[in-house]
Design a protein around this motif. Structure first.
Motif, short mmCIF file in Angstrom:
data_model
loop_
_atom_site.label_atom_id
_atom_site.label_comp_id
_atom_site.label_asym_id
_atom_site.label_seq_id
_atom_site.Cartn_x
_atom_site.Cartn_y
_atom_site.Cartn_z
N PRO A 230 2.67 -14.85 4.17
CA PRO A 230 3.12 -13.95 5.25
C PRO A 230 3.78 -12.70 4.69
O PRO A 230 4.47 -12.76 3.66
N LEU A 231 3.57 -11.58 5.34
CA LEU A 231 4.29 -10.36 5.00
C LEU A 231 5.78 -10.56 5.23
O LEU A 231 6.18 -11.32 6.12
N THR A 232 6.59 -9.88 4.47
CA THR A 232 8.02 -9.89 4.77
C THR A 232 8.26 -9.18 6.10
O THR A 232 7.42 -8.41 6.58
N ALA A 233 9.41 -9.43 6.69
CA ALA A 233 9.75 -8.76 7.95
C ALA A 233 9.76 -7.25 7.76
O ALA A 233 9.30 -6.49 8.63
N GLU A 234 10.26 -6.80 6.62
CA GLU A 234 10.29 -5.36 6.33
C GLU A 234 8.88 -4.80 6.27
O GLU A 234 8.58 -3.75 6.86
N ALA A 235 7.97 -5.49 5.56
CA ALA A 235 6.60 -5.01 5.43
C ALA A 235 5.90 -5.01 6.79
O ALA A 235 5.12 -4.08 7.09
N ALA A 236 6.15 -6.01 7.60
CA ALA A 236 5.54 -6.05 8.93
C ALA A 236 5.98 -4.85 9.76
O ALA A 236 5.16 -4.26 10.50
N GLU A 237 7.24 -4.46 9.65
CA GLU A 237 7.73 -3.28 10.37
C GLU A 237 7.07 -2.01 9.85
O GLU A 237 6.72 -1.12 10.63
N VAL A 238 6.89 -1.92 8.52
CA VAL A 238 6.24 -0.76 7.94
C VAL A 238 4.80 -0.64 8.41
O VAL A 238 4.32 0.44 8.77
N VAL A 239 4.09 -1.77 8.43
CA VAL A 239 2.70 -1.77 8.91
C VAL A 239 2.65 -1.33 10.37
O VAL A 239 1.76 -0.57 10.78
N GLU A 240 3.59 -1.78 11.17
CA GLU A 240 3.65 -1.38 12.58
C GLU A 240 3.83 0.13 12.72
O GLU A 240 3.15 0.79 13.52
N ARG A 241 4.73 0.69 11.92
CA ARG A 241 4.95 2.14 11.97
C ARG A 241 3.73 2.91 11.49
O ARG A 241 3.38 3.94 12.05
N LEU A 242 3.08 2.39 10.45
CA LEU A 242 1.89 3.06 9.95
C LEU A 242 0.80 3.11 11.01
O LEU A 242 0.10 4.12 11.16
N ARG A 269 -7.37 2.90 9.07
CA ARG A 269 -6.83 2.33 10.31
C ARG A 269 -7.20 0.85 10.43
O ARG A 269 -6.39 0.03 10.86
N GLY A 270 -8.44 0.53 10.07
CA GLY A 270 -8.89 -0.86 10.18
C GLY A 270 -8.11 -1.79 9.27
O GLY A 270 -7.76 -2.91 9.68
N ARG A 271 -7.82 -1.36 8.05
CA ARG A 271 -7.04 -2.20 7.14
C ARG A 271 -5.63 -2.42 7.66
O ARG A 271 -5.08 -3.53 7.59
N VAL A 272 -5.02 -1.35 8.17
CA VAL A 272 -3.68 -1.48 8.74
C VAL A 272 -3.71 -2.42 9.95
O VAL A 272 -2.82 -3.27 10.11
N ALA A 273 -4.74 -2.30 10.77
CA ALA A 273 -4.86 -3.18 11.95
C ALA A 273 -4.99 -4.65 11.53
O ALA A 273 -4.39 -5.53 12.16
N ARG A 274 -5.75 -4.92 10.46
CA ARG A 274 -5.91 -6.30 10.00
C ARG A 274 -4.60 -6.86 9.47
O ARG A 274 -4.25 -8.01 9.74
N LEU A 275 -3.88 -6.05 8.72
CA LEU A 275 -2.57 -6.50 8.24
C LEU A 275 -1.63 -6.78 9.40
O LEU A 275 -0.86 -7.75 9.39
N ARG A 276 -1.71 -5.94 10.40
CA ARG A 276 -0.86 -6.09 11.59
C ARG A 276 -1.21 -7.36 12.34
O ARG A 276 -0.33 -8.11 12.79
N GLU A 277 -2.51 -7.65 12.46
CA GLU A 277 -2.96 -8.82 13.22
C GLU A 277 -2.70 -10.13 12.47
O GLU A 277 -2.25 -11.11 13.05
N THR A 278 -3.00 -10.15 11.16
CA THR A 278 -2.84 -11.39 10.40
C THR A 278 -1.40 -11.63 9.98
O THR A 278 -0.96 -12.78 9.86
N GLY A 279 -0.68 -10.54 9.73
CA GLY A 279 0.69 -10.68 9.25
C GLY A 279 0.77 -11.29 7.86
O GLY A 279 1.83 -11.81 7.47
N ARG A 280 -0.32 -11.19 7.09
CA ARG A 280 -0.37 -11.80 5.77
C ARG A 280 -0.95 -10.85 4.72
O ARG A 280 -1.74 -9.96 5.06
N HIS A 281 -0.57 -11.09 3.47
CA HIS A 281 -1.18 -10.36 2.38
C HIS A 281 -2.66 -10.75 2.30
O HIS A 281 -3.01 -11.92 2.49
#
Length: 296
Positions: A230-242, A269-281
């Motif tokens: 799982p992404l860290t909470a910080e990374a998840a927030e960064v992905v959301e902002r991106l 955009r697609g890569r950011v969306a996938r990170l956002r959806e999966t929440g994982r590296h």
């Protein structure tokens, strides 16, 4: 052209680094040997401020069959723009500008703190990332027997000669973990150990981002230790902002459109969306080599 003679690094006191890089007088001191494309060690000076920098002219780029559009220089600047948007500042200030050999990428030079030790025995940093006077803790290591110890993440087992194998590991370091997220976002096809620079201020910078942003999945990196986690909470927030900052018509997208293609922006955009959806590296796909060569 002779190898460059190092000049002392100077702290910028009044001039914005991007302004200095974009508008300063660029003086070539020598060529950085070992680079696959032209890379020149320079100084850039403006209003009494001077700093060392790297200038990579487009004219010195070798064509790449799998990156037929755009330029290495443009992708390097785009990587800086995304790094800036994360707020992590993982890529040194970088601009596209004219120079002695035409348009090219100009990036602030980062003095590197030598690593201490070779096996990671003392590889601990303080909470602020400072490493003290003895050097930076190692980021990569080879473990010939057993599993990686505490503070290390396994990457891959590799042959090291004479029938011997060793486990390649990297430090379980939050700074490297942020870099792994950035690489997943920009689709970095060449994250080698030599492209990770520990700086005296405790930061780790990433450089050499010319093979990024391909519309096809090209991620090759030595930072697979968190794959599937799982992404860290910080990374998840960064992905959301991106995701928000990459909305059509945004300032970031307008700037990126000057550097990479529309198809590459859509894939971003697609890569950011996938990170956002999966929440994982992300994990290696197995469809191509997941480790760059040579790895260092």
């Amino acid at each position: 052209m002779p190898a460059p003679e190092r000049i002392p690094s100077r702290s910028l006191t009044g001039t914005d680094p991007l302004t200095l890089l974009a508008e300063g007088e660029l003086t070539v001191l020598g060529q950085i040997r070992g680079a696959s494309n032209a890379a020149l060690y320079c100084t850039v000076a403006l209003d009494g401020e001077e700093a060392a920098c790297v200038y990579k002219p487009v004219a010195g780029e070798q064509p790449l069959w799998d990156f037929p559009d755009g330029t290495l220089a443009g992708r390097e600047v785009a990587a800086y723009r995304i790094s800036e948007a994360t707020g992590w500042d993982l890529v040194p200030p970088t601009v596209l500008r004219d120079g002695p050999y035409g348009e090219g990428m100009c990036q602030l030079w980062i003095d590197v703190l030598p690593e201490r030790g070779e096996n990671g025995e003392d590889g601990e940093t303080g909470e602020d990332g400072e490493t003290g006077e003895d050097g930076a803790p190692p980021m990569l290591a080879l473990v010939e027997e057993g599993e990686p110890g505490e503070g290390w993440k396994a990457v891959v087992r590799a042959e090291i000669g004479e029938g011997r194998t060793a486990l390649l590991v990297h430090a379980d370091d939050e700074r490297l973990r942020r870099m792994a997220v950035l690489d997943a976002v920009i689709n970095n096809g060449d994250r080698k150990g030599g492209h990770l620079l520990p700086a005296p201020d405790g930061r780790i910078y990433g450089i050499d981002h010319g093979v990024t942003f391909n519309a096809d999945d090209k991620l090759r990196t030595l930072l697979w230790g968190w794959a599937g986690e799982p992404l860290t909470a910080e990374a998840a927030e960064v992905v959301e902002r991106l995701a928000d900052r990459l909305a059509p018509g945004s300032l970031l997208v307008t700037r990126l459109a000057e550097l990479i293609t529309e198809a590459e922006i859509e894939a971003l955009r697609g890569r950011v969306a996938r990170l956002r959806e999966t929440g994982r590296h992300p994990e290696p796909s197995g469809q191509w080599p997941s480790i760059p060569w040579p790895p260092v």
